[in-house]
Structure formats: structure tokens, C-alpha cells
Motif scaffolding. Sequence first.
Motif, PDB file in Angstrom:
ATOM      1  N   GLY A  49       0.785  -1.223   0.000  1.00  0.00           N
ATOM      2  CA  GLY A  49       0.000   0.000   0.000  1.00  0.00           C
ATOM      3  C   GLY A  49       0.820   1.277   0.000  1.00  0.00           C
ATOM      4  O   GLY A  49       0.272   2.369  -0.137  1.00  0.00           O
ATOM      5  N   ARG A  50       2.113   1.170   0.134  1.00  0.00           N
ATOM      6  CA  ARG A  50       3.006   2.338   0.109  1.00  0.00           C
ATOM      7  C   ARG A  50       3.670   2.398  -1.266  1.00  0.00           C
ATOM      8  O   ARG A  50       4.335   1.451  -1.674  1.00  0.00           O
ATOM      9  CB  ARG A  50       4.063   2.182   1.201  1.00  0.00           C
ATOM     10  CG  ARG A  50       5.066   3.294   1.247  1.00  0.00           C
ATOM     11  CD  ARG A  50       6.013   3.083   2.433  1.00  0.00           C
ATOM     12  NE  ARG A  50       7.291   3.664   2.114  1.00  0.00           N
ATOM     13  CZ  ARG A  50       8.460   3.119   2.363  1.00  0.00           C
ATOM     14  NH1 ARG A  50       8.526   1.948   2.952  1.00  0.00           N
ATOM     15  NH2 ARG A  50       9.558   3.718   2.044  1.00  0.00           N
ATOM     16  N   ARG A  51       3.481   3.481  -1.977  1.00  0.00           N
ATOM     17  CA  ARG A  51       4.083   3.646  -3.289  1.00  0.00           C
ATOM     18  C   ARG A  51       5.541   4.071  -3.111  1.00  0.00           C
ATOM     19  O   ARG A  51       5.844   5.013  -2.382  1.00  0.00           O
ATOM     20  CB  ARG A  51       3.349   4.697  -4.127  1.00  0.00           C
ATOM     21  CG  ARG A  51       1.894   4.365  -4.411  1.00  0.00           C
ATOM     22  CD  ARG A  51       1.746   3.045  -5.161  1.00  0.00           C
ATOM     23  NE  ARG A  51       0.383   2.751  -5.505  1.00  0.00           N
ATOM     24  CZ  ARG A  51      -0.448   2.024  -4.773  1.00  0.00           C
ATOM     25  NH1 ARG A  51      -0.054   1.536  -3.620  1.00  0.00           N
ATOM     26  NH2 ARG A  51      -1.673   1.778  -5.181  1.00  0.00           N
ATOM     27  N   CYS A  52       6.427   3.347  -3.790  1.00  0.00           N
ATOM     28  CA  CYS A  52       7.860   3.593  -3.631  1.00  0.00           C
ATOM     29  C   CYS A  52       8.480   3.999  -4.956  1.00  0.00           C
ATOM     30  O   CYS A  52       8.136   3.463  -6.017  1.00  0.00           O
ATOM     31  CB  CYS A  52       8.556   2.337  -3.113  1.00  0.00           C
ATOM     32  SG  CYS A  52       7.986   1.831  -1.478  1.00  0.00           S
ATOM     33  N   ASP A  53       9.409   4.927  -4.863  1.00  0.00           N
ATOM     34  CA  ASP A  53      10.178   5.365  -6.025  1.00  0.00           C
ATOM     35  C   ASP A  53      11.358   4.423  -6.228  1.00  0.00           C
ATOM     36  O   ASP A  53      11.893   3.863  -5.266  1.00  0.00           O
ATOM     37  CB  ASP A  53      10.740   6.772  -5.809  1.00  0.00           C
ATOM     38  CG  ASP A  53       9.661   7.829  -5.637  1.00  0.00           C
ATOM     39  OD1 ASP A  53       8.495   7.561  -5.980  1.00  0.00           O
ATOM     40  OD2 ASP A  53      10.005   8.930  -5.151  1.00  0.00           O
ATOM     41  N   VAL A  54      11.773   4.296  -7.475  1.00  0.00           N
ATOM     42  CA  VAL A  54      12.955   3.527  -7.825  1.00  0.00           C
ATOM     43  C   VAL A  54      13.927   4.467  -8.535  1.00  0.00           C
ATOM     44  O   VAL A  54      13.538   5.200  -9.457  1.00  0.00           O
ATOM     45  CB  VAL A  54      12.602   2.330  -8.735  1.00  0.00           C
ATOM     46  CG1 VAL A  54      13.861   1.649  -9.249  1.00  0.00           C
ATOM     47  CG2 VAL A  54      11.724   1.340  -7.987  1.00  0.00           C
ATOM     48  N   ILE A  55      15.156   4.454  -8.094  1.00  0.00           N
ATOM     49  CA  ILE A  55      16.206   5.264  -8.712  1.00  0.00           C
ATOM     50  C   ILE A  55      16.984   4.372  -9.663  1.00  0.00           C
ATOM     51  O   ILE A  55      17.396   3.262  -9.302  1.00  0.00           O
ATOM     52  CB  ILE A  55      17.121   5.894  -7.648  1.00  0.00           C
ATOM     53  CG1 ILE A  55      16.312   6.847  -6.776  1.00  0.00           C
ATOM     54  CG2 ILE A  55      18.297   6.622  -8.312  1.00  0.00           C
ATOM     55  CD1 ILE A  55      17.069   7.455  -5.621  1.00  0.00           C
ATOM     56  N   VAL A  56      17.165   4.866 -10.887  1.00  0.00           N
ATOM     57  CA  VAL A  56      17.961   4.157 -11.881  1.00  0.00           C
ATOM     58  C   VAL A  56      19.372   4.702 -11.803  1.00  0.00           C
ATOM     59  O   VAL A  56      19.603   5.896 -12.018  1.00  0.00           O
ATOM     60  CB  VAL A  56      17.385   4.354 -13.306  1.00  0.00           C
ATOM     61  CG1 VAL A  56      18.218   3.598 -14.321  1.00  0.00           C
ATOM     62  CG2 VAL A  56      15.924   3.921 -13.360  1.00  0.00           C
ATOM     63  N   LEU A  57      20.310   3.828 -11.484  1.00  0.00           N
ATOM     64  CA  LEU A  57      21.713   4.201 -11.383  1.00  0.00           C
ATOM     65  C   LEU A  57      22.474   3.511 -12.499  1.00  0.00           C
ATOM     66  O   LEU A  57      22.111   2.400 -12.899  1.00  0.00           O
ATOM     67  CB  LEU A  57      22.274   3.785 -10.028  1.00  0.00           C
ATOM     68  CG  LEU A  57      21.575   4.428  -8.841  1.00  0.00           C
ATOM     69  CD1 LEU A  57      21.875   3.690  -7.559  1.00  0.00           C
ATOM     70  CD2 LEU A  57      21.962   5.888  -8.729  1.00  0.00           C
ATOM     71  N   GLY A  58      23.496   4.149 -13.000  1.00  0.00           N
ATOM     72  CA  GLY A  58      24.243   3.544 -14.089  1.00  0.00           C
ATOM     73  C   GLY A  58      25.710   3.916 -14.046  1.00  0.00           C
ATOM     74  O   GLY A  58      26.119   4.883 -13.390  1.00  0.00           O
ATOM     75  N   LYS A  59      26.472   3.105 -14.750  1.00  0.00           N
ATOM     76  CA  LYS A  59      27.921   3.317 -14.806  1.00  0.00           C
ATOM     77  C   LYS A  59      28.437   2.812 -16.139  1.00  0.00           C
ATOM     78  O   LYS A  59      28.091   1.707 -16.564  1.00  0.00           O
ATOM     79  CB  LYS A  59      28.593   2.584 -13.650  1.00  0.00           C
ATOM     80  CG  LYS A  59      30.095   2.803 -13.565  1.00  0.00           C
ATOM     81  CD  LYS A  59      30.662   2.128 -12.328  1.00  0.00           C
ATOM     82  CE  LYS A  59      32.163   2.263 -12.287  1.00  0.00           C
ATOM     83  NZ  LYS A  59      32.619   3.330 -11.437  1.00  0.00           N
ATOM     84  N   ARG A  60      29.265   3.601 -16.766  1.00  0.00           N
ATOM     85  CA  ARG A  60      29.958   3.176 -17.986  1.00  0.00           C
ATOM     86  C   ARG A  60      31.184   2.384 -17.572  1.00  0.00           C
ATOM     87  O   ARG A  60      32.008   2.867 -16.799  1.00  0.00           O
ATOM     88  CB  ARG A  60      30.360   4.410 -18.784  1.00  0.00           C
ATOM     89  CG  ARG A  60      31.067   4.075 -20.063  1.00  0.00           C
ATOM     90  CD  ARG A  60      31.319   5.374 -20.859  1.00  0.00           C
ATOM     91  NE  ARG A  60      32.146   5.069 -21.983  1.00  0.00           N
ATOM     92  CZ  ARG A  60      33.445   5.352 -22.074  1.00  0.00           C
ATOM     93  NH1 ARG A  60      34.055   6.008 -21.107  1.00  0.00           N
ATOM     94  NH2 ARG A  60      34.121   5.016 -23.136  1.00  0.00           N
ATOM     95  N   VAL A  61      31.303   1.154 -18.067  1.00  0.00           N
ATOM     96  CA  VAL A  61      32.431   0.310 -17.693  1.00  0.00           C
ATOM     97  C   VAL A  61      33.300  -0.075 -18.903  1.00  0.00           C
ATOM     98  O   VAL A  61      34.306  -0.750 -18.733  1.00  0.00           O
ATOM     99  CB  VAL A  61      31.958  -0.973 -16.962  1.00  0.00           C
ATOM    100  CG1 VAL A  61      31.355  -0.625 -15.604  1.00  0.00           C
ATOM    101  CG2 VAL A  61      30.994  -1.790 -17.808  1.00  0.00           C
ATOM    102  N   GLY A  62      32.898   0.344 -20.084  1.00  0.00           N
ATOM    103  CA  GLY A  62      33.670   0.026 -21.283  1.00  0.00           C
ATOM    104  C   GLY A  62      33.006   0.605 -22.513  1.00  0.00           C
ATOM    105  O   GLY A  62      31.934   1.210 -22.430  1.00  0.00           O
ATOM    106  N   GLY A  63      33.634   0.422 -23.638  1.00  0.00           N
ATOM    107  CA  GLY A  63      33.078   0.864 -24.908  1.00  0.00           C
ATOM    108  C   GLY A  63      33.145   2.355 -25.121  1.00  0.00           C
ATOM    109  O   GLY A  63      33.662   3.087 -24.282  1.00  0.00           O
ATOM    110  N   PRO A  64      32.607   2.786 -26.251  1.00  0.00           N
ATOM    111  CA  PRO A  64      32.655   4.232 -26.589  1.00  0.00           C
ATOM    112  C   PRO A  64      31.754   5.069 -25.701  1.00  0.00           C
ATOM    113  O   PRO A  64      30.843   4.605 -25.091  1.00  0.00           O
ATOM    114  CB  PRO A  64      32.188   4.266 -28.042  1.00  0.00           C
ATOM    115  CG  PRO A  64      31.554   2.966 -28.323  1.00  0.00           C
ATOM    116  CD  PRO A  64      32.009   1.995 -27.277  1.00  0.00           C
TER     117      PRO A  64
END
Length: 174
Positions: A159-174
Motif C-alpha cells: 500500500g506504500r508507493r515507492c520510487d525507484v532510482i535508476v543508477l548507471g555506470k559506464r564500464v567500457g566501450g565508446p
Amino acid sequence: MPAAFDKLIVRDATPADLPAIVAIHNASIPGRQASAYLDPVTVEGRRAWFDAHTPDRRPLWVVCDRASEEVIAWGCLTDYSPRPAYAITAEVSLYITPGRQGEGIGGWLMQQLLDAAPRLGVERVVSLVFAHNRPSLRLHEKLAFDRWGLLPGVCDMDGRRCDVIVLGKRVGGP
């Protein structure tokens, strides 16, 4: 490797590890902080997920106590999406048994997964973290993840609406 981790082993998970992996995951469910599952999962229910992980592409690793061989943590890289163009991106997940949380095992294991990602064809790693999961957010910040987005109110936790944080990291490539 810090001396505290000399007593630990990281290895590919085997089918015999699946009950321990499920138990560690299920221990996180009641706290409503690290898993979007509301009820415990079963070994049988997680078998297809387990089988989708392969050491040469999307590994599932366990951390074991060297002396007892007990599985105390697990982490994995999972396809971000089944669509082929997303093959360069993986989602990272990790869980630590409650009695061993706060020892730095999560950061140590996450770093090993990040280091392995480029040789597995992964250029970007994403992690979806509940906005109220402060320990996980601190870990990602420490490992130089960037905030890539916010999914407001996408999770219903009793019953509690929760936010989700999208986290990211570049680990290779262009």
C-alpha cells in the motif's frame, strides 16, 4: 584485496548453491528495502532465472566463507532487456546474508562484477534501487555510479508507493 576478504572465496554459482541464494534473497523480502518480491520465492521458481546466467556472458557468483564454505552473498549480471540492441547493457544485483551485512562484502563483490563486465561484452551497468534503500544508494555512490533516472511511485509495497532510482555506470566501450 583487503585482509578481511582473504577468508572469502568468489566463484561461479552451481545448482547446489541455489537454495542458499534463494534463502539470502528471501531474507531481504520482509524489510521491503532491497527486493520487489512481496512473498518468499522458491528454489523451483528461481531455477529458470538461475539457468539464464552463464559464466561467459552473464555470471552469477557466490561469496563463500573459506573455512565453512557457507554461501554468505551472491551477485550477478543479468540482461537489462531481452532485445538484442541492449546486449551491451547489464543489470547488476547483489545480496548479502543479514549476519554479514555492513562488512564491505557488497562493495567488494560489486567491484569484481564491474571489473569483469567489459570482458563479458558489457559497456554499461545499470542498477535499480528503491529510493528509501540508503545503504545501497551509498554503495553505488561510493562506486561512482551516476543517477540516470527516477521512476516515481512504480512499486506498491503493501500500500506504500515507492520510487525507484535508476543508477548507471559506464564500464567500457565508446
